[in-house]
Design an enzyme around this catalytic site. Structure first.
Site, short mmCIF file in Angstrom:
data_model
loop_
_atom_site.label_atom_id
_atom_site.label_comp_id
_atom_site.label_asym_id
_atom_site.label_seq_id
_atom_site.Cartn_x
_atom_site.Cartn_y
_atom_site.Cartn_z
CB SER A 1 -21.65 6.17 9.02
OG SER A 1 -20.86 5.57 10.00
N1 SAM Z 1 -19.70 8.89 14.33
C1 SAM Z 1 -18.68 9.25 13.40
C2 SAM Z 1 -19.10 10.37 12.47
O1 SAM Z 1 -20.24 10.87 12.59
O2 SAM Z 1 -18.27 10.77 11.66
C3 SAM Z 1 -18.15 8.09 12.61
C4 SAM Z 1 -17.38 7.16 13.45
S1 SAM Z 1 -16.13 6.23 12.65
C5 SAM Z 1 -17.06 5.06 11.70
C6 SAM Z 1 -15.57 5.33 14.10
C7 SAM Z 1 -14.79 6.18 15.06
O3 SAM Z 1 -14.63 5.43 16.27
C8 SAM Z 1 -13.40 6.54 14.58
O4 SAM Z 1 -13.23 7.92 14.59
C9 SAM Z 1 -12.50 5.84 15.59
O5 SAM Z 1 -11.29 6.53 15.85
C10 SAM Z 1 -13.38 5.79 16.80
N2 SAM Z 1 -13.02 4.80 17.81
C11 SAM Z 1 -12.59 3.52 17.64
N3 SAM Z 1 -12.39 2.95 18.84
C12 SAM Z 1 -12.70 3.88 19.78
C13 SAM Z 1 -12.70 3.88 21.21
N4 SAM Z 1 -12.35 2.83 21.94
N5 SAM Z 1 -13.09 5.01 21.84
C14 SAM Z 1 -13.46 6.11 21.14
N6 SAM Z 1 -13.47 6.16 19.79
C15 SAM Z 1 -13.10 5.05 19.13
#
Ligand code: SAM
Length: 217
Positions: A57
């Site tokens: 983000s």
């Molecule tokens: N917090 C992160 C950072 O600092 O880079 C950015 C997060 S990114 C916008 C969203 C993340 O959520 C992705 O890496 C995706 O694989 C993960 N994600 C999606 N569904 C998920 C789930 N059910 N459990 C864990 N991670 C999940």
């Protein structure tokens, strides 16, 4: 983080000195891919790709969600969506421990390696479906979801302690908003603080894996 970026964040309502200080301590360049390490790209207003069709983000979004969590040094925090690990690293500067769940193994391993190289040892990495939370260490003082959810996952709300705060992007009527959800006397109090555009939360209490991506990035 240079003074210009700090001023820009302040002008957009990031007034918490603790959050600005935490952002200043974490080298964001370490969490983005080589082509995006220039200051303009790295600290810019757009999310950036981190592989596997996922994103880190923008610093403003990280700052806004972190500020909304109203953290203190005693707090135990659960993050859903480790991604690059940047958000977890920022959280680690403001609370006692962070549990972060990522469904994509490669991302979790990479995030862990970067965070450990920064000598941060209060982050626990979990690989799995974060939409069901992680009951083993609940209740949490704070929960942060960094992927868009079709609704506020009740499984996660149940793992929030009394008086706790959960921050999550939630889709309603086709658009996303960052919601701040408080648990007061067991009840859910929710307010929207900003529009959002996150990748989807994929899992049992999120979207189905085969659902086409409708969120922007
Ligand atoms: N917090 C992160 C950072 O600092 O880079 C950015 C997060 S990114 C916008 C969203 C993340 O959520 C992705 O890496 C995706 O694989 C993960 N994600 C999606 N569904 C998920 C789930 N059910 N459990 C864990 N991670 C999940």
């Amino acid at each position: 983080m240079n003074a210009k970026i700090a001023d820009s964040l302040k002008s957009k309502g990031i007034t918490s000195a603790a959050v600005l200080d935490a952002l200043g301590k974490i080298p964001r360049e370490r969490f983005v891919e080589q082509p995006f390490r220039t200051s303009d790209m790295c600290w810019g207003e757009s999310p950036l790709p981190i592989g596997h069709n996922q994103t880190i983000s923008s610093v403003y979004t990280v700052a806004l969600m972190t500020q909304a969590l109203d953290l203190n040094k005693e707090h135990k925090v659960l993050e859903i969506g480790t991604g690059s690990g940047y958000q977890a690293a920022v959280l680690s500067q403001l609370c006692s421990s962070v549990f972060t769940i990522e469904r994509i193994r490669d991302l979790s391993l990479k995030a862990r390696s970067v965070i450990e190289s920064l000598n941060i040892h209060t982050v626990t990495f979990i690989i799995g479906d974060g939409s069901i939370g992680f009951g083993e260490y609940s209740p949490y003082d704070r929960i942060l979801i960094t992927a868009c959810s079709p609704d506020i996952p009740s499984s996660l709300f149940n793992q929030l302690g009394e008086g706790g705060i959960m921050v999550a992007p939630v889709e309603r009527n086709g658009s996303q908003n960052i919601c701040v959800i408080e648990k007061k006397n067991g009840a859910m109090l929710s307010k929207e603080i900003a529009p959002a555009n996150f990748v989807k939360l994929i899992g049992k209490n999120g979207y189905e894996a085969q659902t086409p991506q409708r969120c922007g990035f």
